[in-house]
Design a protein around this motif. Structure first.
Motif, PDB file in Angstrom:
ATOM      1  N   LEU A  71      -5.805  -2.512  -6.006  1.00  0.00           N
ATOM      2  CA  LEU A  71      -5.050  -2.946  -4.958  1.00  0.00           C
ATOM      3  C   LEU A  71      -5.977  -3.230  -3.616  1.00  0.00           C
ATOM      4  CD1 LEU A  71      -1.877  -2.749  -3.563  1.00  0.00           C
ATOM      5  CD2 LEU A  71      -3.105  -0.960  -2.143  1.00  0.00           C
TER       6      LEU A  71
ATOM      7  N   PHE B  51      -2.194   2.612   7.314  1.00  0.00           N
ATOM      8  CA  PHE B  51      -1.230   3.620   7.322  1.00  0.00           C
ATOM      9  C   PHE B  51      -1.413   4.311   8.794  1.00  0.00           C
ATOM     10  CE2 PHE B  51       0.311   4.072   3.307  1.00  0.00           C
ATOM     11  CZ  PHE B  51      -0.860   3.481   2.392  1.00  0.00           C
TER      12      PHE B  51
ATOM     13  N   ARG C  46       3.970   6.189  -5.144  1.00  0.00           N
ATOM     14  CA  ARG C  46       4.170   5.842  -6.465  1.00  0.00           C
ATOM     15  C   ARG C  46       3.054   6.985  -7.261  1.00  0.00           C
ATOM     16  NH1 ARG C  46       3.859   1.204  -7.029  1.00  0.00           N
ATOM     17  NH2 ARG C  46       1.794   1.115  -7.893  1.00  0.00           N
ATOM     18  N   VAL C  47       1.850   6.664  -6.829  1.00  0.00           N
ATOM     19  CA  VAL C  47       0.776   7.511  -7.412  1.00  0.00           C
ATOM     20  C   VAL C  47       0.173   8.797  -6.668  1.00  0.00           C
ATOM     21  CG1 VAL C  47      -1.744   6.815  -7.852  1.00  0.00           C
ATOM     22  CG2 VAL C  47      -0.057   5.139  -8.286  1.00  0.00           C
ATOM     23  N   PHE C  48       0.502   8.660  -5.437  1.00  0.00           N
ATOM     24  CA  PHE C  48       0.192   9.978  -4.620  1.00  0.00           C
ATOM     25  C   PHE C  48       1.010  10.867  -4.139  1.00  0.00           C
ATOM     26  CE2 PHE C  48      -4.101   8.870  -5.554  1.00  0.00           C
ATOM     27  CZ  PHE C  48      -4.523   7.572  -5.273  1.00  0.00           C
ATOM     28  N   GLY C  49       2.251  10.465  -4.470  1.00  0.00           N
ATOM     29  CA  GLY C  49       3.599  11.364  -3.959  1.00  0.00           C
ATOM     30  C   GLY C  49       3.723  11.207  -2.260  1.00  0.00           C
TER      31      GLY C  49
ATOM     32  N   LEU D 240       2.204   1.813  -3.421  1.00  0.00           N
ATOM     33  CA  LEU D 240       1.246   2.550  -4.297  1.00  0.00           C
ATOM     34  C   LEU D 240       1.228   3.995  -4.054  1.00  0.00           C
ATOM     35  CD1 LEU D 240      -1.322   1.841  -6.329  1.00  0.00           C
ATOM     36  CD2 LEU D 240      -2.450   2.654  -4.224  1.00  0.00           C
ATOM     37  N   VAL D 241       1.103   4.355  -2.784  1.00  0.00           N
ATOM     38  CA  VAL D 241       1.055   5.746  -2.094  1.00  0.00           C
ATOM     39  C   VAL D 241       2.060   6.498  -2.579  1.00  0.00           C
ATOM     40  CG1 VAL D 241       0.717   7.277  -0.367  1.00  0.00           C
ATOM     41  CG2 VAL D 241      -0.967   5.371  -0.515  1.00  0.00           C
TER      42      VAL D 241
ATOM     43  N   ARG E 237       3.319  10.613 -14.130  1.00  0.00           N
ATOM     44  CA  ARG E 237       3.218  11.826 -13.273  1.00  0.00           C
ATOM     45  C   ARG E 237       3.835  13.144 -13.619  1.00  0.00           C
ATOM     46  NH1 ARG E 237       4.112  11.171  -7.190  1.00  0.00           N
ATOM     47  NH2 ARG E 237       2.599  12.823  -7.232  1.00  0.00           N
TER      48      ARG E 237
ATOM     49  N   ARG F  98       1.378  10.730  -0.326  1.00  0.00           N
ATOM     50  CA  ARG F  98       0.374  11.460   0.718  1.00  0.00           C
ATOM     51  C   ARG F  98      -0.655  10.459   0.922  1.00  0.00           C
ATOM     52  NH1 ARG F  98      -1.801  15.976   0.229  1.00  0.00           N
ATOM     53  NH2 ARG F  98      -1.856  15.819   2.508  1.00  0.00           N
ATOM     54  N   VAL F  99      -1.465  10.212   1.962  1.00  0.00           N
ATOM     55  CA  VAL F  99      -2.496   9.391   2.071  1.00  0.00           C
ATOM     56  C   VAL F  99      -3.962  10.141   1.860  1.00  0.00           C
ATOM     57  CG1 VAL F  99      -3.754   7.917   4.007  1.00  0.00           C
ATOM     58  CG2 VAL F  99      -1.243   8.045   3.724  1.00  0.00           C
TER      59      VAL F  99
ATOM     60  N   THR G 112      -9.737   9.539  -3.271  1.00  0.00           N
ATOM     61  CA  THR G 112     -10.200   9.079  -4.733  1.00  0.00           C
ATOM     62  C   THR G 112     -11.355   7.746  -4.174  1.00  0.00           C
ATOM     63  OG1 THR G 112      -9.368   7.826  -6.512  1.00  0.00           O
ATOM     64  CG2 THR G 112      -8.294   6.729  -4.438  1.00  0.00           C
TER      65      THR G 112
ATOM     66  N   PRO H  93      -5.047  12.156  -0.476  1.00  0.00           N
ATOM     67  CA  PRO H  93      -5.459  11.776  -1.882  1.00  0.00           C
ATOM     68  C   PRO H  93      -5.886  10.419  -2.039  1.00  0.00           C
ATOM     69  CG  PRO H  93      -3.357  13.001  -1.859  1.00  0.00           C
ATOM     70  CD  PRO H  93      -3.496  12.632  -0.509  1.00  0.00           C
ATOM     71  N   LEU H  94      -5.192   9.384  -1.429  1.00  0.00           N
ATOM     72  CA  LEU H  94      -5.685   8.073  -1.613  1.00  0.00           C
ATOM     73  C   LEU H  94      -7.015   7.835  -0.986  1.00  0.00           C
ATOM     74  CD1 LEU H  94      -5.130   5.105  -2.122  1.00  0.00           C
ATOM     75  CD2 LEU H  94      -4.372   4.852   0.222  1.00  0.00           C
TER      76      LEU H  94
ATOM     77  N   SER I  39       0.842  -1.199   0.030  1.00  0.00           N
ATOM     78  CA  SER I  39       0.082  -0.037  -0.009  1.00  0.00           C
ATOM     79  C   SER I  39       0.964   1.352  -0.037  1.00  0.00           C
ATOM     80  CB  SER I  39      -0.976   0.098   1.129  1.00  0.00           C
ATOM     81  OG  SER I  39      -1.643  -1.032   1.452  1.00  0.00           O
ATOM     82  N   LYS I  40       1.880   1.251   0.792  1.00  0.00           N
ATOM     83  CA  LYS I  40       2.844   2.414   0.767  1.00  0.00           C
ATOM     84  C   LYS I  40       3.525   2.631  -0.385  1.00  0.00           C
ATOM     85  CE  LYS I  40       6.630   4.574   3.502  1.00  0.00           C
ATOM     86  NZ  LYS I  40       7.168   4.803   2.120  1.00  0.00           N
TER      87      LYS I  40
END
Lengths: 135, 135
Positions: free
Chosen positions: B93, B109, A96-99, A93-94, B24, A101-102, A108, A104-105, A90-91
DNA sequence: AGTCATTAATTACACTTGTAGTTCGAGTCA
DNA sequence: TGACTCGAACTACAAGTGTAATTAATGACT
């Protein structure tokens, strides 16, 4: 005395998407034989037995599963912690995809999925238990 | 008149981990040339230019990036929506790792990372804006 | 016009992943 | 004991991925 070194959590093996599905069957059972997992996944995934055996064998090679022989049968059990692996992937992904930051995850899901009232309440309760939250 | 069919969101291309990092950069810029992305990623990822060009070319092939020639130079722009792709990969995921449930995702998290007070407040604010939350 | 630099295209290779068939070995049963 | 069944091992193959070198083409510059 040298300073006490920080104990690092073990690295998690790189578990592929299909392997995740297999691991979850073993995590759910703790320890089991391949036939049981094959029966379960044959239904839900429509994989043939050799497919699942391959995935199991690769997980063993990766160190995610261990086994003990009982007669001709192997009993497999997870060698890695589910929660630990779940967090790692999960980390990743966060990051890579959300820079990293939790927020924005979470956004979504809040913005693009229909979450039930129960789900929302559950999420809210979790946050309430963090510092600064209502008691 | 036949019933009005539901408009499906477009399928997102399968974007690999490395390709995400490239996307990105393009999402952040809207439209740009390869040199700019190569300069940026050369610093942060230590990839050689041919690596990045390959990833760009694959993304074009997948339909995630489009381009227009300007002289000998290509200007690339994303053809897919970042938020849409982010949701798709996040949902995948959650389905695979958390059985489709968002709460355990957030829990991983909250339980295993040090989130700042600001992060927590941000998450809380999001949930507060959902039905049943304080105003 | 020729040369050089830049940009994209082409090529390469090893590894990973998804999917599954076939073979081998060991245990069970008649 | 031989035959059969079952479970694991071995093998296969195509596609995808990460990483990068090399080649070709085009525009810029002298």
């Amino acid at each position: 005395m040298p300073p006490k070194t920080r104990i690092q959590p073990p690295q998690t093996p790189a578990i592929s998407d299909a392997e995740w599905i297999v691991m979850r069957e073993f995590w759910a059972r703790g320890e089991t034989n391949s036939a049981e997992v094959i029966a379960a996944l044959g239904k839900t995934q429509h994989w043939k037995p050799p497919t699942i055996m391959t995935l199991i064998t690769r997980l063993v090679k990766k160190g995610a599963l261990g086994f003990e022989r009982q007669g001709r049968e192997y009993r497999y059990r997870p060698l890695v912690d589910e929660a630990h692996c779940a967090h790692a992937v999960s980390k990743s992904l966060v990051d890579r995809v959300f820079g990293g930051r939790v927020a924005p995850l979470l956004a979504t899901f809040l913005d693009r999925q229909k979450l039930s009232k129960k789900d929302i309440a559950e999420l809210r309760q979790m946050l309430d238990q963090k510092p600064g939250g209502p008691k």
